[in-house]
Scaffold this motif. Structure first.
Motif, short mmCIF file in Angstrom:
data_model
loop_
_atom_site.label_atom_id
_atom_site.label_comp_id
_atom_site.label_asym_id
_atom_site.label_seq_id
_atom_site.Cartn_x
_atom_site.Cartn_y
_atom_site.Cartn_z
N ILE A 1 0.88 -1.03 0.47
CA ILE A 1 -0.34 -0.13 0.16
C ILE A 1 1.22 1.13 0.15
CG2 ILE A 1 -0.13 0.19 2.37
CD1 ILE A 1 -3.16 1.03 -0.20
N LEU A 2 1.71 1.33 0.30
CA LEU A 2 2.95 2.52 0.44
C LEU A 2 3.14 2.04 -0.46
CD1 LEU A 2 5.08 1.87 3.84
CD2 LEU A 2 3.04 3.28 3.44
N ALA B 1 3.08 6.27 -2.58
CA ALA B 1 3.66 6.54 -3.84
C ALA B 1 3.99 6.83 -5.15
CB ALA B 1 4.87 6.27 -3.22
N LYS C 1 12.99 6.20 -2.62
CA LYS C 1 12.57 6.89 -1.35
C LYS C 1 11.23 6.02 -1.16
CE LYS C 1 13.37 11.31 -3.98
NZ LYS C 1 13.06 12.09 -4.62
N VAL C 2 11.34 4.88 -1.35
CA VAL C 2 9.65 4.07 -0.44
C VAL C 2 10.75 2.71 0.15
CG1 VAL C 2 7.93 3.35 -0.21
CG2 VAL C 2 7.97 5.22 -1.96
N PRO D 1 13.85 3.14 2.35
CA PRO D 1 13.61 3.32 3.98
C PRO D 1 12.73 2.88 5.06
CG PRO D 1 13.28 5.07 2.24
CD PRO D 1 14.06 4.15 1.59
N ALA D 2 11.78 2.28 4.29
CA ALA D 2 10.55 0.91 4.58
C ALA D 2 11.07 0.14 5.08
CB ALA D 2 9.50 0.70 3.82
N SER E 1 11.30 2.79 17.32
CA SER E 1 10.10 3.81 17.79
C SER E 1 9.96 5.06 16.67
CB SER E 1 10.55 4.34 18.92
OG SER E 1 11.38 5.76 19.62
N ARG E 2 10.61 5.47 15.97
CA ARG E 2 10.61 6.17 14.81
C ARG E 2 9.77 5.62 13.80
NH1 ARG E 2 11.93 10.65 11.85
NH2 ARG E 2 13.47 11.18 13.47
N TRP E 3 10.04 4.46 13.61
CA TRP E 3 8.84 3.90 12.46
C TRP E 3 7.52 3.05 13.27
CZ3 TRP E 3 13.49 5.13 10.90
CH2 TRP E 3 14.47 5.24 9.66
N GLY E 4 7.59 3.32 14.57
CA GLY E 4 6.57 3.09 14.74
C GLY E 4 6.23 2.06 14.76
N ALA F 1 -1.77 4.84 4.75
CA ALA F 1 -0.62 4.09 4.15
C ALA F 1 0.04 5.92 3.94
CB ALA F 1 -1.06 4.30 2.93
N MET G 1 3.88 7.05 5.47
CA MET G 1 5.24 6.31 5.54
C MET G 1 5.79 6.59 6.94
SD MET G 1 5.34 6.29 2.50
CE MET G 1 5.09 6.33 1.20
N PRO G 2 5.92 5.93 7.57
CA PRO G 2 5.82 5.03 9.75
C PRO G 2 7.26 6.47 10.05
CG PRO G 2 6.65 3.38 7.88
CD PRO G 2 6.00 4.18 7.76
N TRP G 3 8.45 6.69 8.22
CA TRP G 3 9.40 7.48 9.05
C TRP G 3 9.65 8.63 9.24
CZ3 TRP G 3 8.85 4.20 5.03
CH2 TRP G 3 8.84 4.12 3.87
N PHE H 1 5.90 14.70 0.89
CA PHE H 1 6.36 14.02 -0.06
C PHE H 1 5.49 13.68 -1.19
CE2 PHE H 1 6.38 8.99 -1.06
CZ PHE H 1 7.38 9.10 -1.17
N TYR I 1 4.54 11.64 14.21
CA TYR I 1 5.00 11.38 13.42
C TYR I 1 3.95 10.51 13.60
CZ TYR I 1 9.44 11.87 12.95
OH TYR I 1 10.73 12.46 12.72
N HIS J 1 2.48 7.37 13.94
CA HIS J 1 2.12 6.44 15.11
C HIS J 1 1.47 6.66 16.21
CE1 HIS J 1 5.65 6.79 17.68
NE2 HIS J 1 6.36 6.96 16.36
#
Ligand SMILES: Nc1ncnc2c1ncn2[C@@H]1O[C@H](COP(=O)(O)OP(=O)(O)OP(=O)(O)O)[C@@H](O)[C@H]1O
Ligand SMILES: [Mg+2]
Lengths: 221, 281
Positions: free
Chosen positions: A117-118, A122, A135-136, A139-140, A215-218, B88, B90-92, B101, B132, B134
């Motif tokens: 879905i990301l 995009a 870019k997706v 980083p993901a 934690s940043r990426w949830g 959807a 971007m989590p970062w 973006f 963010y 989350h």
């Protein structure tokens, strides 16, 4: 016969501050692991991204990586010693090899597991395939890449120690020398250094960075 | 404002391994008028998302064409903003980075930032600019996603069950917000839902779709003046009208999926036959 802990600590002191044997050995090992680990991360990332994004690469190169991954990297040492005419380059080769496969496999998994879905989102913003990768997808995949780096470090460190026991220089060689002189206190002292470095890297450095990124990426629990 | 023209669109999924193919629908013809709020309503699996994805350019029609304005749609493009059921994001990236973006293909960083701020204000999320994903609730994430789609200033806004995963209160709040945005920005909106009330609440027209064979069953003009009240007689009347047809379609789907286990009486208890139905399906 079993060496006394107190004498081992004394050996640590002498080795670092009087004779300097341990300082030299430690510096050499750290240089090797730094170079080896960096190369493993770079090569592993490139390979992982390649086989994660291309089906053809996955079916060819990917299969090869899976096969190679099951060979403990130290097994390559005899061959590497011949290939590189002995010495430092052979050890580095084994270290890089040890770290590259876990890095590759984790990077590949990260890329493969990016939520579709990301990518779709995009695409609706007009990003093309190359941009999607940079870019997706990359980083993901950072959390997964980080796990790869942690494993790469662990594998590379173990490979380095094994290679040095047989090869030349560094903590491993110094440990073998100490054994040849029946200096068991020194052997223990070096084992302490080896495990302390392993602990510090795996439990402080990597787990700290990992926590922050997760934690940043949830993804933190 | 731009019109969407859907001409004889067919979608067939091929299953290469089993050499089977499945036609979702084979002849969809529909014109979405400029500035119109149009809902696609229908039972699960009837191809609402498929049709929306074809308009978005994320999926290719097997046959037929889709035009946005004069342009034949082949690929996704920034003239069509899409909001999915999951936000959807971007989590970062922080909230504002997520909105930016969508703009980075078109503008420089500073300009994109100003632009993004404007749209975050429109969805009342200025305070959460630097949070963010989350750290946000489901409803807030969905608002970021709407802001992101709107920020590209698309001619068409495509929304696929954007509020499907939200609770009732959040959903009705977002209904008001979407209506406000629609009135402010005058976008043409295609909105997928399987909630009858949601469709009546928001739309100028409701396209009712069915399965086997897949296609458009009926198109309703919703002339009830806004703001709409779900208890008003016209509202209830339309809801019952739609339900009488949709109910049959849902039964068809369930019979198909459950086979002999399907029990019409039990199903009607589970799914209701009256105007509560919209909440349950
Ligand atoms: N990639 C695919 N390959 C094969 N069949 C597919 C594929 N995508 C969708 N389908 C089929 O097409 C039909 C329509 O799917 P679609 O997702 O458009 O339904 P929908 O109306 O959006 O349903 P829902 O309300 O559950 O989201 C379904 O029967 C589904 O199984
Ligand atoms: Mg759908």
């Amino acid at each position: 016969m079993f060496p006394s802990p107190l004498l081992s600590v004394k050996q640590l002191y002498t080795g670092f501050f009087e004779t300097g044997i341990l300082t030299v050995a430690l510096t050499e090992s750290m240089q090797r692991i730094a170079i080896g680990f960096t190369l493993a991360v770079i090569i592993g990332s490139i390979l992982g991204i390649l086989i994660g994004t291309s089906k053809l690469a996955d079916e060819t190169l990917g299969t090869l990586v899976i096969a190679l991954q099951s060979v403990p990297s130290i097994v390559w040492l005899p061959l590497a010693l011949v290939m590189f005419h002995g010495g430092a380059a052979a050890i580095l080769f084994v270290v890089v090899l040890g770290g590259t496969w876990p890095m590759t496999m984790n990077m590949r998994m990260g890329i493969k597991n990016v939520q579709p879905i990301l990518i779709r989102a995009a695409r609706t913003m007009g990003y093309n395939r190359t941009e999607l990768i940079w870019k997706v997808m990359i980083p993901a995949s950072i959390p997964s890449a980080l796990t790869g780096a942690r494993l790469a470090w662990a594998f590379a460190w173990r490979a380095l120690m094994a290679a040095e026991l047989i090869g030349r220089g560094g903590l491993g060689r110094t440990l073998m020398d100490a054994r040849d002189f029946f200096n068991m206190e020194m052997v223990i002292a070096i084992m302490i250094i080896i495990s302390v470095i392993g602990l510090v890297m795996e439990y402080f450095v990597f787990s700290k960075i990992e926590k922050r990124v997760l934690s940043r990426w949830g993804l933190a629990k | 404002m731009e019109q969407v023209l859907i001409k004889k669109v067919e979608k067939t999924f091929e299953n290469k391994e089993k050499k089977q193919s499945f036609t979702v629908f084979d002849d969809i013809n529909l014109t979405v008028n400029p500035g119109e709020f149009l809902s696609l309503l229908g039972p699960s699996g009837c191809g609402k998302s498929t049709l929306l994805n074809i308009i978005a350019g994320l999926d290719q029609a097997t046959n037929g064409e889709v035009y946005v304005g004069e342009k034949l749609i082949k690929t996704p493009g920034s003239d069509r903003g899409v909001v999915f059921q999951e936000a959807a994001l971007m989590p970062w990236m922080s909230v504002i980075e997520n909105v930016m973006f969508a703009l980075r293909k078109k503008m420089k960083k500073e300009e994109a930032k100003e632009h993004a701020k404007k749209y975050l204000k429109l969805v009342h999320l200025s305070k959460f600019m630097n949070s963010y994903p989350h750290e946000l609730s489901g409803g807030m994430k969905q608002r970021v996603s709407i802001a992101r789609a709107l920020a590209m200033d698309p001619k068409i806004l495509l929304m696929d069950e954007p509020f499907g995963a939200l609770d009732e209160q959040t959903r009705s709040m977002l209904h008001r917000e979407v209506q406000y945005i629609w009135e402010e920005t005058k976008k043409t909106i295609v909105f997928v839902t399987h909630n009858i009330r949601e469709a009546i609440m928001l739309s100028d027209r409701i396209v009712l779709m069915g399965t086997r064979p897949g296609g458009i069953r009926k198109i309703y003009d919703v002339t009830i003046p806004r703001p709409r009240v779900i208890t008003s007689p016209e509202f209830v009347k339309l809801e019952e009208d739609i339900m009488s047809i949709l109910g049959g379609e849902i039964e068809k789907v369930m019979r198909e999926e459950m086979g002999d286990d399907f029990n019409s009486k039990k199903a009607s208890l589970l799914y209701g036959t009256n105007n509560n139905m919209g909440d349950n399906i």
